[in-house]
Design a protein around this motif. Structure first.
Motif, PDB file in Angstrom:
ATOM      1  N   UNK A 184       0.812  -1.214   0.000  1.00 47.61           N
ATOM      2  CA  UNK A 184       0.000   0.000   0.000  1.00 47.61           C
ATOM      3  C   UNK A 184       0.847   1.266   0.000  1.00 47.61           C
ATOM      4  N   UNK A 185       0.407   2.257  -0.752  1.00 44.85           N
ATOM      5  CA  UNK A 185       1.120   3.532  -0.792  1.00 44.85           C
ATOM      6  C   UNK A 185       1.278   4.114   0.601  1.00 44.85           C
ATOM      7  N   UNK A 219      -0.342  -3.807   8.594  1.00 44.53           N
ATOM      8  CA  UNK A 219       0.121  -3.067   9.763  1.00 44.53           C
ATOM      9  C   UNK A 219       1.634  -3.192   9.865  1.00 44.53           C
ATOM     10  N   UNK A 220       2.282  -2.135  10.377  1.00 42.07           N
ATOM     11  CA  UNK A 220       3.737  -2.091  10.292  1.00 42.07           C
ATOM     12  C   UNK A 220       4.317  -1.216  11.398  1.00 42.07           C
ATOM     13  N   UNK A 221       5.514  -1.574  11.830  1.00 44.78           N
ATOM     14  CA  UNK A 221       6.295  -0.756  12.759  1.00 44.78           C
ATOM     15  C   UNK A 221       7.593  -0.396  12.053  1.00 44.78           C
ATOM     16  N   UNK A 222       7.909   0.896  12.015  1.00 35.03           N
ATOM     17  CA  UNK A 222       9.015   1.414  11.207  1.00 35.03           C
ATOM     18  C   UNK A 222       9.979   2.183  12.098  1.00 35.03           C
ATOM     19  N   UNK A 223      11.263   1.993  11.862  1.00 34.84           N
ATOM     20  CA  UNK A 223      12.271   2.718  12.627  1.00 34.84           C
ATOM     21  C   UNK A 223      12.610   4.033  11.930  1.00 34.84           C
ATOM     22  N   UNK A 224      13.336   4.941  12.613  1.00 40.97           N
ATOM     23  CA  UNK A 224      13.622   6.257  12.026  1.00 40.97           C
ATOM     24  C   UNK A 224      14.443   6.223  10.749  1.00 40.97           C
ATOM     25  N   UNK A 231       6.707  -6.358  10.300  1.00 41.01           N
ATOM     26  CA  UNK A 231       5.704  -6.187   9.275  1.00 41.01           C
ATOM     27  C   UNK A 231       6.357  -5.745   7.975  1.00 41.01           C
ATOM     28  N   UNK A 232       5.568  -5.317   7.010  1.00 41.93           N
ATOM     29  CA  UNK A 232       4.111  -5.206   7.050  1.00 41.93           C
ATOM     30  C   UNK A 232       3.420  -6.563   7.225  1.00 41.93           C
ATOM     31  N   UNK A 241       1.408  -7.311  15.249  1.00 39.12           N
ATOM     32  CA  UNK A 241       2.770  -7.029  14.820  1.00 39.12           C
ATOM     33  C   UNK A 241       3.530  -6.456  16.017  1.00 39.12           C
ATOM     34  N   UNK A 242       4.666  -7.055  16.347  1.00 38.31           N
ATOM     35  CA  UNK A 242       5.452  -6.629  17.503  1.00 38.31           C
ATOM     36  C   UNK A 242       6.775  -6.025  17.052  1.00 38.31           C
TER      37      UNK A 242
END
Length: 273
Positions: A184-185, A219-224, A231-232, A241-242
């Motif tokens: 997804x965009x 769903x996703x967790x992203x670092x800086x 994820x995603x 998602x952990x």
């Protein structure tokens, strides 16, 4: 190190009892795995695709005294966690597509979605407050909501206000010309904004199809750095998602070279139209 969980599930429009009870079950599961910040999808207590404003109003609640916020607050106390979750908020005769933040000490605050998507404009008022950042014992938490991620000013305001992590309850839908196999965009936008602002991003999307409208999951967790650390997630499966987030990176990553800092290098005097 902050342990984060994004809960991806399929709320049922109009069935607040099921939605809240199921969210509490999933919050307990995430907490049992060590999560301290738990993010749930947009409007996950009421469902999303309303037939009319009357239906939307009937599914709304005041904050913080409404049953849903009270239930999530009790869960936060019980599990010693912080919860950011999408909620259908009523304030007198006005409705807001909101996110409530609550924790072990009780209700913390509310963010009202600023950028309303499509038919949301038929039901909700747009939020009119600058993006708040909530200072909590587990970190400085900014909040956005779904379509807000299309506006770089939203992430930038969170970063300038000191956010280390931005929680994004969302209900992402397919965009024109998007293929089913495409990422997804919105995920790309979250990755780009995490990188350009030096923040973690925790986006919890819903799944399923509601009254003909499909939702994208992922769903996703992203670092800086802009890279996903977890994820995603899948497009169509309920899952949690952990991710482990070292929030010190949110400050350190803003220095992108020996002579560059993504916030300090801004040329505000040139940006005004």
């Amino acid at each position: 190190m902050l342990e984060v969980a994004c809960i991806q599930f399929d709320p049922r429009v109009g069935d607040k009892t099921y939605n809240v009870e199921h969210s509490l079950k999933l919050i307990g599961e995430a907490a049992s795995q060590g999560a301290k910040l738990i993010v749930l999808p947009e409007l996950c207590n009421s469902g999303y695709v309303f037939n009319d404003r009357e239906e939307a109003y009937s599914l709304s609640e005041p904050i913080p005294e409404g049953d849903t916020t009270q239930a999530w607050t009790e869960a936060a106390r019980k599990h010693d966690v912080y919860i950011a979750a999408g909620i259908n908020e009523r304030d007198n005769d006005k409705l807001y597509n909101s996110v409530v933040l609550t924790g072990p000490q009780g209700y913390i605050g509310t963010y009202r979605k600023v950028h309303l998507w499509n038919k949301e404009k038929l039901f909700f008022e747009p939020g009119d407050a600058k993006n708040p950042v909530f200072h909590t014992p587990v970190g400085r938490i900014g909040i956005l909501n779904c379509y807000d991620v299309w506006f770089p000013e939203s992430f930038r305001t969170c970063a300038l206000n000191g956010a280390e992590i931005v929680a994004v309850p969302t209900n992402w839908v397919p965009m024109p010309e998007q293929k089913k196999e495409d990422l997804p965009m919105a995920v790309h936008l979250c990755m780009a904004n995490a990188h350009s602002n030096g923040v973690f991003v925790a986006a919890a999307d819903r799944i399923g199809t509601e009254r003909g409208q499909s939702f994208l999951g992922h769903s996703v967790i992203i670092e800086p750095s802009g890279r996903p650390i977890s994820g995603p997630a899948s497009q169509d499966q309920e899952e949690i998602v952990y991710g482990s987030c070292d929030l010190s990176k949110a400050t350190l990553s803003r220095t992108v070279s020996e002579r560059n800092h993504v916030l300090h290098d801004r040329r505000e005097e040139l940006y005004e139209l």
